[in-house]
Design an enzyme around this catalytic site. Structure first.
Site, PDB file in Angstrom:
ATOM      1  N   LYS A  75     -34.674  41.655 -18.871  1.00 35.64           N
ATOM      2  CA  LYS A  75     -34.633  40.274 -19.344  1.00 35.64           C
ATOM      3  C   LYS A  75     -35.266  40.181 -20.731  1.00 35.64           C
ATOM      4  O   LYS A  75     -36.104  41.006 -21.089  1.00 35.64           O
ATOM      5  CB  LYS A  75     -35.459  39.383 -18.399  1.00 35.64           C
ATOM      6  CG  LYS A  75     -34.835  39.125 -17.042  1.00 35.64           C
ATOM      7  CD  LYS A  75     -35.748  38.237 -16.196  1.00 35.64           C
ATOM      8  CE  LYS A  75     -35.163  37.978 -14.823  1.00 35.64           C
ATOM      9  NZ  LYS A  75     -33.906  37.216 -14.818  1.00 35.64           N
ATOM     10  N   ARG A 115     -30.103  39.146  -4.408  1.00 39.33           N
ATOM     11  CA  ARG A 115     -29.057  39.252  -3.382  1.00 39.33           C
ATOM     12  C   ARG A 115     -29.056  40.633  -2.742  1.00 39.33           C
ATOM     13  O   ARG A 115     -28.684  40.776  -1.580  1.00 39.33           O
ATOM     14  CB  ARG A 115     -27.690  38.897  -4.013  1.00 39.33           C
ATOM     15  CG  ARG A 115     -27.241  39.845  -5.088  1.00 39.33           C
ATOM     16  CD  ARG A 115     -26.137  39.250  -5.969  1.00 39.33           C
ATOM     17  NE  ARG A 115     -26.678  38.276  -6.914  1.00 39.33           N
ATOM     18  CZ  ARG A 115     -25.937  37.578  -7.785  1.00 39.33           C
ATOM     19  NH1 ARG A 115     -24.631  37.744  -7.823  1.00 39.33           N
ATOM     20  NH2 ARG A 115     -26.501  36.732  -8.615  1.00 39.33           N
TER      21      ARG A 115
HETATM   22  N1  BES Z   1     -34.831  35.637 -10.472  1.00 41.66           N
HETATM   23  C1  BES Z   1     -33.643  35.439 -11.208  1.00 41.66           C
HETATM   24  C2  BES Z   1     -33.132  34.009 -11.166  1.00 41.66           C
HETATM   25  C3  BES Z   1     -33.992  32.986 -11.828  1.00 41.66           C
HETATM   26  C4  BES Z   1     -33.771  32.609 -13.123  1.00 41.66           C
HETATM   27  C5  BES Z   1     -35.002  32.362 -11.131  1.00 41.66           C
HETATM   28  C6  BES Z   1     -34.544  31.642 -13.726  1.00 41.66           C
HETATM   29  C7  BES Z   1     -35.786  31.391 -11.723  1.00 41.66           C
HETATM   30  C8  BES Z   1     -35.553  31.022 -13.018  1.00 41.66           C
HETATM   31  C9  BES Z   1     -32.541  36.346 -10.659  1.00 41.66           C
HETATM   32  O1  BES Z   1     -32.957  37.542 -10.121  1.00 41.66           O
HETATM   33  C10 BES Z   1     -31.650  36.683 -11.803  1.00 41.66           C
HETATM   34  O2  BES Z   1     -32.095  37.365 -12.687  1.00 41.66           O
HETATM   35  N2  BES Z   1     -30.424  36.193 -11.765  1.00 41.66           N
HETATM   36  C11 BES Z   1     -29.492  36.418 -12.801  1.00 41.66           C
HETATM   37  C12 BES Z   1     -28.183  36.799 -12.162  1.00 41.66           C
HETATM   38  C13 BES Z   1     -27.173  37.340 -13.117  1.00 41.66           C
HETATM   39  C14 BES Z   1     -27.607  38.681 -13.632  1.00 41.66           C
HETATM   40  C15 BES Z   1     -25.853  37.442 -12.393  1.00 41.66           C
HETATM   41  C16 BES Z   1     -29.372  35.136 -13.593  1.00 41.66           C
HETATM   42  O3  BES Z   1     -29.439  34.050 -13.004  1.00 41.66           O
HETATM   43  O4  BES Z   1     -29.232  35.202 -14.802  1.00 41.66           O
HETATM   44 MN    MN Z   2     -33.139  39.063 -11.580  1.00 38.47          MN
END
Ligand code: BES
Ligand code: MN
Ligand code: ZN
Length: 493
Positions: A270, A344
């Site tokens: 990230k 997931r």
């Molecule tokens: N933990 C994150 C989702 C999240 C984002 C929670 C912002 C709280 C605040 C999750 O693991 C994630 O990174 N999701 C990605 C999925 C994508 C790679 C398909 C996302 O939402 O960008």
């Molecule tokens: Mn994630």
């Protein structure tokens, strides 16, 4: 902070604030009228001079009112024309506490009227509002710290109110427990520490099992284990059991939580900005731990299982790579296109394990799963996804009753093709369109047809600029109230 119930005619001393209610058009409650009379009409004058109309959440703070011993009088607007509902006083009490918490008064006397039940809700509202995570502050100035040390709730029958609060306090304790977990930084709350804190709930009567990586490997949990592979911390699967039903062998209900103690994204790392928020990527698991705490704390007449998938998602020489294929406990294979879609992967094995071992009536999973749910719903609703209309209706009703509202989104068959993989049974991302939905469709493949609901709480687990006085900014403990209500209203007795 101490909370006690005192007789209705109790007086506020010189270092205390006294809180009373006003309704529409600044009409004063009986308690407010008495205060106004004793203070020579101070409330009516202050209302007129301060544009106070008794609107819901409006606060009139009068300092050093003549004719009274009290250091302050706080009048809280509640709208309506005088019928005081439990939820109304819960919120009003929280507003009153927030208005004076750092004012210098050491005591707050709440005269919000009503019976034992409403007095208990007053105490409940204060307890939630007074939450603070200050474990790591060593140099905070005294004048910034809360000054209120004692909260007195006036009640017609204090003993009866105390008894009514005994039924509510375990729920508040459970919410605060959940908030603490969510607030803890990830260097402290790694999977083993999280598991240890849940183990500590055995003192309430829960049975808690902890599975480590070797046990999970034996069960074939390649999907969950792949996520934790790059972390020096050992992944954990926690199983908390509460057998409170008259028939201990009756089919249980089950809650499953995403517990990513820190989500860097892994190799699909990230951006730096805001990454610190990912310490609360275990909010789903914290909600499950919280609801199990609540059920045990109030001795709920239900058999319930809480399963927590606890991992840390890190980039490392040993971390899983984009393109890796893992085999889940279900036997289904997954191509990991993006290591940041890890929640997931954790839930896939936790859900399969839960239905396989416990054959529950239903499963509800909670997860801070997708950023897309924030885009869809903003920060006031969590997303609900389900294969079962009856369960969905109950969850929607429980959410509304507890100010933890849900909004249901569909799980269209047609979108399944977004998660097809050319080399495995599925891939772990479905592209930008309907990102929260394709995540839900992915999870659905691991519930084996059991009635199931998924709550995407990425939008609600952490609050900034809160408008609910019982929820300070930061960790919400979202889901504890909702699930406890679901159980109380639909699955007990
Ligand atoms: N933990 C994150 C989702 C999240 C984002 C929670 C912002 C709280 C605040 C999750 O693991 C994630 O990174 N999701 C990605 C999925 C994508 C790679 C398909 C996302 O939402 O960008
Ligand atoms: Mn994630
Ligand atoms: Zn995550």
């Amino acid at each position: 902070m101490r909370i006690e119930f005192v007789p209705a005619d109790s007086q506020a001393g010189a270092t205390a604030a006294l809180a009373v209610l006003a309704y529409e058009a600044a009409a004063l409650s009986p308690e407010a009228k008495a205060v106004n009379d004793a203070a020579g009409g101070a409330i009516v004058r202050a209302a007129a001079g301060g544009r106070f109309i008794g609107a819901k959440g409006q606060v009139l703070d009068i300092v050093a009112p003549a004719g009274l011993d009290a250091a302050r009088v706080v009048v809280i607007g509640v709208d309506g024309s005088g019928v005081v509902e439990p939820e109304t006083v819960e919120i009003a009490a929280a507003h009153a506490y927030n208005a004076v918490k750092t004012s210098g008064v050491t005591e707050l006397l709440l005269k919000l009227g009503g019976d034992a039940e409403t007095a208990a809700r007053v105490a409940f509202g204060v307890k939630l509002a007074a939450y603070r995570f200050d474990r790591y502050r060593t140099t905070e100035k005294a004048e910034k710290k809360p000054s209120v040390a004692t909260v007195k709730v006036a009640a017609a029958d204090p003993a009866k109110a105390q008894k009514a609060f005994a039924a509510l306090e375990p729920i508040a304790d459970a919410i605060l427990f959940s908030r603490d977990l969510v607030s803890e930084p990830a260097n402290i709350l790694h999977p083993e520490e999280f598991a240890a804190r849940v183990k500590g709930l055995e003192s309430l009567g829960l049975e808690v099992e902890i599975l480590g990586e070797a046990e999970m490997a034996k069960l074939g949990m390649g999907s969950l284990l792949g996520v934790g592979q790059g972390s020096v911390r050992e992944s954990q699967l926690v199983v908390a059991k509460w057998y409170g039903a008259a028939d201990k062998s009756a089919q249980p209900i089950a809650f499953v939580g995403k517990g990513v103690c820190f989500d860097t994204g892994g190799i699909s790392i990230k951006p730096a900005e805001g990454m610190e928020d990912m310490k609360w990527d275990m909010g789903g698991a914290a909600a499950v731990a919280g609801v199990m705490h609540a059920l045990a704390g109030r001795k709920a007449k239900v058999n319930a299982i809480g399963v927590l998938g606890l991992v840390e998602n890190m980039p490392d020489g040993n971390a899983q790579r984009p393109g890796d294929v893992v085999t889940s406990m279900s036997g289904q294979t997954i191509e990991v296109i993006n290591t940041d879609a890890e929640g997931r992967l954790v839930l896939a094995d936790a859900l399969w394990y839960t239905q396989d071992r416990f054959k529950p009536k239903f499963m509800v999973d909670l997860a801070t799963l997708t950023g897309a749910i924030i885009i869809s719903l903003g920060n006031d609703y969590a997303g609900l996804f389900s294969n079962n209309d009856g369960l969905s209706e109950k969850l929607l009703a429980a959410g509304d009753a507890e100010r933890e509202p849900l909004w249901r989104l569909p799980l269209p068959k047609a979108y399944e093709k977004q998660i097809e993989s050319p080399i495995a049974d599925m891939k772990n991302i479905g592209g930008r369109p309907a990102g929260s939905i394709t995540a839900g469709l992915f999870l659905q493949r691991f519930v084996n047809g059991v009635p199931w609901a998924h709550l995407d709480i990425a939008s609600t687990a952490w609050r900034k600029g809160s408008s609910d006085p019982t929820v300070p900014d930061g960790a919400v403990g979202f889901g504890v109230r909702l699930l406890n209500r679901l159980v109380a209203d639909a699955y007990e007795g």
